[in-house]
Design a protein around this motif. Sequence first.
Motif, PDB file in Angstrom:
ATOM      1  N   GLN A  54      45.537  29.736  28.315  1.00 30.88           N
ATOM      2  CA  GLN A  54      45.439  30.141  26.918  1.00 30.88           C
ATOM      3  C   GLN A  54      46.376  29.316  26.031  1.00 30.88           C
ATOM      4  O   GLN A  54      46.011  28.928  24.923  1.00 30.88           O
ATOM      5  CB  GLN A  54      45.756  31.632  26.770  1.00 30.88           C
ATOM      6  CG  GLN A  54      44.673  32.528  27.322  1.00 30.88           C
ATOM      7  CD  GLN A  54      45.064  33.998  27.280  1.00 30.88           C
ATOM      8  OE1 GLN A  54      46.206  34.343  27.005  1.00 30.88           O
ATOM      9  NE2 GLN A  54      44.100  34.861  27.571  1.00 30.88           N
ATOM     10  N   ILE A  57      44.815  25.906  25.577  1.00 29.41           N
ATOM     11  CA  ILE A  57      43.682  25.984  24.637  1.00 29.41           C
ATOM     12  C   ILE A  57      44.192  26.093  23.209  1.00 29.41           C
ATOM     13  O   ILE A  57      43.694  25.409  22.304  1.00 29.41           O
ATOM     14  CB  ILE A  57      42.764  27.168  25.006  1.00 29.41           C
ATOM     15  CG1 ILE A  57      42.023  26.874  26.315  1.00 29.41           C
ATOM     16  CG2 ILE A  57      41.783  27.472  23.887  1.00 29.41           C
ATOM     17  CD1 ILE A  57      41.281  28.073  26.875  1.00 29.41           C
ATOM     18  N   GLN A  58      45.192  26.925  22.972  1.00 27.30           N
ATOM     19  CA  GLN A  58      45.722  27.084  21.623  1.00 27.30           C
ATOM     20  C   GLN A  58      46.383  25.802  21.131  1.00 27.30           C
ATOM     21  O   GLN A  58      46.265  25.447  19.954  1.00 27.30           O
ATOM     22  CB  GLN A  58      46.713  28.250  21.574  1.00 27.30           C
ATOM     23  CG  GLN A  58      46.026  29.596  21.689  1.00 27.30           C
ATOM     24  CD  GLN A  58      47.006  30.755  21.701  1.00 27.30           C
ATOM     25  OE1 GLN A  58      48.206  30.569  21.777  1.00 27.30           O
ATOM     26  NE2 GLN A  58      46.473  31.966  21.632  1.00 27.30           N
ATOM     27  N   GLN A  61      43.581  23.472  20.142  1.00 24.17           N
ATOM     28  CA  GLN A  61      42.993  23.883  18.866  1.00 24.17           C
ATOM     29  C   GLN A  61      43.904  23.508  17.699  1.00 24.17           C
ATOM     30  O   GLN A  61      43.432  23.045  16.652  1.00 24.17           O
ATOM     31  CB  GLN A  61      42.730  25.388  18.862  1.00 24.17           C
ATOM     32  CG  GLN A  61      41.575  25.804  19.741  1.00 24.17           C
ATOM     33  CD  GLN A  61      41.424  27.314  19.857  1.00 24.17           C
ATOM     34  OE1 GLN A  61      42.312  28.062  19.466  1.00 24.17           O
ATOM     35  NE2 GLN A  61      40.296  27.753  20.401  1.00 24.17           N
ATOM     36  N   ARG A  64      43.562  19.817  17.130  1.00 22.53           N
ATOM     37  CA  ARG A  64      42.267  19.522  16.501  1.00 22.53           C
ATOM     38  C   ARG A  64      42.328  19.838  15.003  1.00 22.53           C
ATOM     39  O   ARG A  64      41.891  19.042  14.176  1.00 22.53           O
ATOM     40  CB  ARG A  64      41.156  20.322  17.174  1.00 22.53           C
ATOM     41  CG  ARG A  64      39.774  19.972  16.656  1.00 22.53           C
ATOM     42  CD  ARG A  64      38.641  20.736  17.326  1.00 22.53           C
ATOM     43  NE  ARG A  64      38.868  21.005  18.732  1.00 22.53           N
ATOM     44  CZ  ARG A  64      38.838  22.224  19.272  1.00 22.53           C
ATOM     45  NH1 ARG A  64      38.576  23.266  18.535  1.00 22.53           N
ATOM     46  NH2 ARG A  64      39.059  22.397  20.551  1.00 22.53           N
ATOM     47  N   GLU A  65      42.890  20.995  14.657  1.00 21.36           N
ATOM     48  CA  GLU A  65      42.998  21.373  13.245  1.00 21.36           C
ATOM     49  C   GLU A  65      43.910  20.409  12.491  1.00 21.36           C
ATOM     50  O   GLU A  65      43.614  20.019  11.361  1.00 21.36           O
ATOM     51  CB  GLU A  65      43.522  22.802  13.130  1.00 21.36           C
ATOM     52  CG  GLU A  65      42.527  23.851  13.566  1.00 21.36           C
ATOM     53  CD  GLU A  65      43.110  25.252  13.566  1.00 21.36           C
ATOM     54  OE1 GLU A  65      44.233  25.430  13.041  1.00 21.36           O
ATOM     55  OE2 GLU A  65      42.446  26.166  14.076  1.00 21.36           O
TER      56      GLU A  65
END
Length: 133
Positions: A54, A57-58, A61, A64-65
Amino acid sequence: MTEDSKEVWGWIYRILAIITCFAGLLMWGCPNYSVYQQNLEGEAELARATQNRQITIQEAQAKREAAKDLAEAEVIRAEGAARANKIIGASLKDNESYLHYLFINNMEHTKNQIIYLPTEAGLPILEANRIKR
């Protein structure tokens, strides 16, 4: 045997019986405890792996942002630079007197530098012999 010795032997037998029961209980409980302990370790390892996944993944993300935001900022900056260049180009078009003014005005900042001016053919006159090493 006397009554006292019978009583002592009775206590010894009871103590041996208790020790034997306790040893039997340990022999039965140790393998079960090992299984229980391994089960708990497996659950803890699974929880760690899930949490690490997790977190990964965070982090992905968030990257990516951030990349999207940086790309949008770069596009906005490029659009601003393009508009500014368009405005500057339009103001300098057919305005050679202003370009000459800028050239002469910037001559103040070029002390101890050699400036070559183009001739009619567009080639500068080189004075290689003037500079001595």
